[in-house]
Scaffold this active site. Structure first.
Site, PDB file in Angstrom:
ATOM      1  N   THR A   1      -1.577   4.314   3.203  1.00  0.00           N
ATOM      2  CA  THR A   1      -2.207   5.101   2.129  1.00  0.00           C
ATOM      3  C   THR A   1      -2.297   6.589   2.477  1.00  0.00           C
ATOM      4  O   THR A   1      -1.798   7.427   1.716  1.00  0.00           O
ATOM      5  CB  THR A   1      -3.587   4.527   1.760  1.00  0.00           C
ATOM      6  OG1 THR A   1      -3.420   3.144   1.443  1.00  0.00           O
ATOM      7  CG2 THR A   1      -4.210   5.246   0.581  1.00  0.00           C
TER       8      THR A   1
ATOM      9  N   SER B   1       0.822  -1.219   0.000  1.00  0.00           N
ATOM     10  CA  SER B   1       0.000   0.000   0.000  1.00  0.00           C
ATOM     11  C   SER B   1       0.856   1.269   0.000  1.00  0.00           C
ATOM     12  O   SER B   1       0.424   2.304  -0.513  1.00  0.00           O
ATOM     13  CB  SER B   1      -0.935   0.018   1.209  1.00  0.00           C
ATOM     14  OG  SER B   1      -1.818  -1.065   1.138  1.00  0.00           O
TER      15      SER B   1
ATOM     16  N   ASP C   1      -9.335  -4.036   2.095  1.00  0.00           N
ATOM     17  CA  ASP C   1      -8.130  -4.867   2.014  1.00  0.00           C
ATOM     18  C   ASP C   1      -8.048  -5.867   3.172  1.00  0.00           C
ATOM     19  O   ASP C   1      -7.690  -7.030   2.986  1.00  0.00           O
ATOM     20  CB  ASP C   1      -6.917  -3.925   2.033  1.00  0.00           C
ATOM     21  CG  ASP C   1      -5.594  -4.651   1.975  1.00  0.00           C
ATOM     22  OD1 ASP C   1      -5.343  -5.337   0.982  1.00  0.00           O
ATOM     23  OD2 ASP C   1      -4.798  -4.512   2.931  1.00  0.00           O
TER      24      ASP C   1
ATOM     25  N   GLU D   1     -10.208   7.211   1.639  1.00  0.00           N
ATOM     26  CA  GLU D   1      -9.838   5.797   1.501  1.00  0.00           C
ATOM     27  C   GLU D   1     -10.807   4.874   2.232  1.00  0.00           C
ATOM     28  O   GLU D   1     -11.084   5.062   3.421  1.00  0.00           O
ATOM     29  CB  GLU D   1      -8.429   5.539   2.043  1.00  0.00           C
ATOM     30  CG  GLU D   1      -7.983   4.106   1.752  1.00  0.00           C
ATOM     31  CD  GLU D   1      -6.790   3.637   2.572  1.00  0.00           C
ATOM     32  OE1 GLU D   1      -6.084   2.742   2.104  1.00  0.00           O
ATOM     33  OE2 GLU D   1      -6.577   4.149   3.693  1.00  0.00           O
TER      34      GLU D   1
ATOM     35  N   ASP E   1      -5.372   0.757  -4.799  1.00  0.00           N
ATOM     36  CA  ASP E   1      -3.902   0.783  -4.850  1.00  0.00           C
ATOM     37  C   ASP E   1      -3.356  -0.533  -5.411  1.00  0.00           C
ATOM     38  O   ASP E   1      -2.262  -0.588  -5.937  1.00  0.00           O
ATOM     39  CB  ASP E   1      -3.308   1.092  -3.473  1.00  0.00           C
ATOM     40  CG  ASP E   1      -3.874   0.198  -2.374  1.00  0.00           C
ATOM     41  OD1 ASP E   1      -4.867  -0.523  -2.604  1.00  0.00           O
ATOM     42  OD2 ASP E   1      -3.312   0.227  -1.255  1.00  0.00           O
ATOM     43  N   HIS E   2      -4.182  -1.591  -5.299  1.00  0.00           N
ATOM     44  CA  HIS E   2      -3.815  -2.938  -5.793  1.00  0.00           C
ATOM     45  C   HIS E   2      -5.011  -3.844  -5.548  1.00  0.00           C
ATOM     46  O   HIS E   2      -5.931  -3.470  -4.833  1.00  0.00           O
ATOM     47  CB  HIS E   2      -2.594  -3.500  -5.030  1.00  0.00           C
ATOM     48  CG  HIS E   2      -2.773  -3.434  -3.545  1.00  0.00           C
ATOM     49  ND1 HIS E   2      -3.543  -4.352  -2.852  1.00  0.00           N
ATOM     50  CD2 HIS E   2      -2.383  -2.513  -2.627  1.00  0.00           C
ATOM     51  CE1 HIS E   2      -3.565  -3.999  -1.575  1.00  0.00           C
ATOM     52  NE2 HIS E   2      -2.888  -2.875  -1.399  1.00  0.00           N
TER      53      HIS E   2
HETATM   54 ZN    ZN Z   1      -3.289  -1.409  -0.019  1.00  0.00          ZN
END
Ligand code: ZN
Length: 356
Positions: free
Chosen positions: A124, A71, A250, A245, A292-293
């Protein structure tokens, strides 16, 4: 006649440029929110917002040193327009400081805000607020937030990192960063819950020692926090940048916990709704939703009695699968196609610097 044609051509080009550059940008990051997570939302979440977007792209999330990003490097790419190594925040692989979008908009006398459901010192948000070698340096990140003294609004968790031990925090150096921020003119709100506020001055709001409890157990939503943030930041006639965020999507995926995932995904949708509602009315705000992924990556294979789809998890870790980018508003068309994560960051910064 030729001169007139040239003039008309330049006028036409300048109106196109003006149209593309938004006054405000709201960047919403679903941490770990891969395509399968978005699919689950579209298939079965009642307040799903993704179907509203017409402009969609894909993002390669690799970091500078790894195929699979963490992250810290993932958010640094969006915050600065540069890739870095996993674990690093706001600096390049050699340690050189990278200016972030919050610093850039503050130089332009615009407003900036960060709203999260984890500690504001977590990877983040920290990519937008600090420059450190390791994401683990959360006490140092809190101190940099105070020293930088630039962001107008920070809402999230994290009293652990802002308060000394004798006041319920975890700082061993005895520093009271919350109090120091007060002395710099911030309103500091430390509470166990968030209630919608009409902010009138720079604010640090911390509503939990570390991360918030699951979204289902909160009596407020990320949408409530986003709405308060937009109301306050949009008072600046020069424009604003807001990063929101959905931090715990996650974590639900890393635990392969379907209920946790859904709880956070619904909560994140509430924030997207507030951003889109504002942007639709304002007409001068770019909204970008991305991750972010990817984390966990699952294959959806059934629908349960609760109306929510079910799946088989592929992993309990981050993956290098491309993630989806959903954009709305002036400049949205710049974010279609397949792009690298750092290119997304560069485009955001270039939009504010009116380079298109
Ligand atoms: Zn992340």
């Amino acid at each position: 006649m030729k001169k007139l044609n040239l003039f008309l051509f330049l006028f036409f080009v300048s109106t196109l440029v003006a149209k593309q550059n938004p006054k405000n940008i709201i960047l919403l990051i679903g941490d770990g929110m891969g395509i399968s997570a978005v699919s689950a939302s579209v298939h079965s979440i009642q307040n799903d917002q993704f179907k509203k977007f017409k402009s969609i792209g894909l993002v390669n999330t690799c970091s500078a040193d790894k195929l699979v990003t963490d992250s810290a490097a993932g958010a640094t790419a969006y915050a600065t327009g540069f890739r870095t190594n996993n674990g690093k925040l706001g600096i390049d692989p050699s340690g050189k400081k990278l200016e972030n979008i919050v610093e850039i908009v503050k130089r332009k006398n615009m407003s900036a805000g960060v709203v999260v459901t984890c500690s504001v010192t977590n990877a983040t948000p920290a990519a937008f607020l600090s420059h450190v070698e390791s994401r683990k340096s959360e006490f140092e990140i809190a101190e940099q937030i105070y020293k930088n003294n630039n962001v107008d609004l920070i809402l999230g968790a994290g009293t652990d990192f802002f308060l000394p031990k004798n006041l319920g925090g975890k700082r061993k150096d005895g520093k009271n960063i919350a109090d120091s921020m007060k002395q710099k003119g911030y309103q500091v709100i430390i509470d166990t819950t968030f209630s919608i506020k009409n902010f009138t001055k720079k604010t640090l709001g911390l509503f939990s020692p570390n991360a918030f409890v699951y979204a289902d157990k909160r009596n407020f939503t990320l949408g409530d926090m986003t709405k308060s943030a937009i109301d306050y930041l949009s008072k600046n006639k020069n424009g604003f940048f807001l990063m929101v965020e959905g931090s715990q999507i996650d974590w639900g995926e890393e635990h392969n916990d379907r209920n946790y995932f859904y709880s956070e995904m619904k909560d994140f949708n509430s924030a997207i709704k507030e951003a889109l509602d504002f942007a639709e009315k304002d007409k001068n705000t770019l909204v970008i939703v991305l991750a972010d992924h990817d984390t966990g990556s699952f294959g959806i294979n059934s629908k349960n009695d609760d109306g929510l789809v079910d799946w088989t998890w592929a992993s309990n870790k981050h993956t290098a699968n491309l993630i989806g980018l959903f954009s709305f508003g002036p400049g949205a068309e710049l974010f279609t196609g397949i792009q690298n994560n750092f290119e997304v960051g560069r485009k955001l910064i270039n939009l504010f610097q009116k380079k298109f």
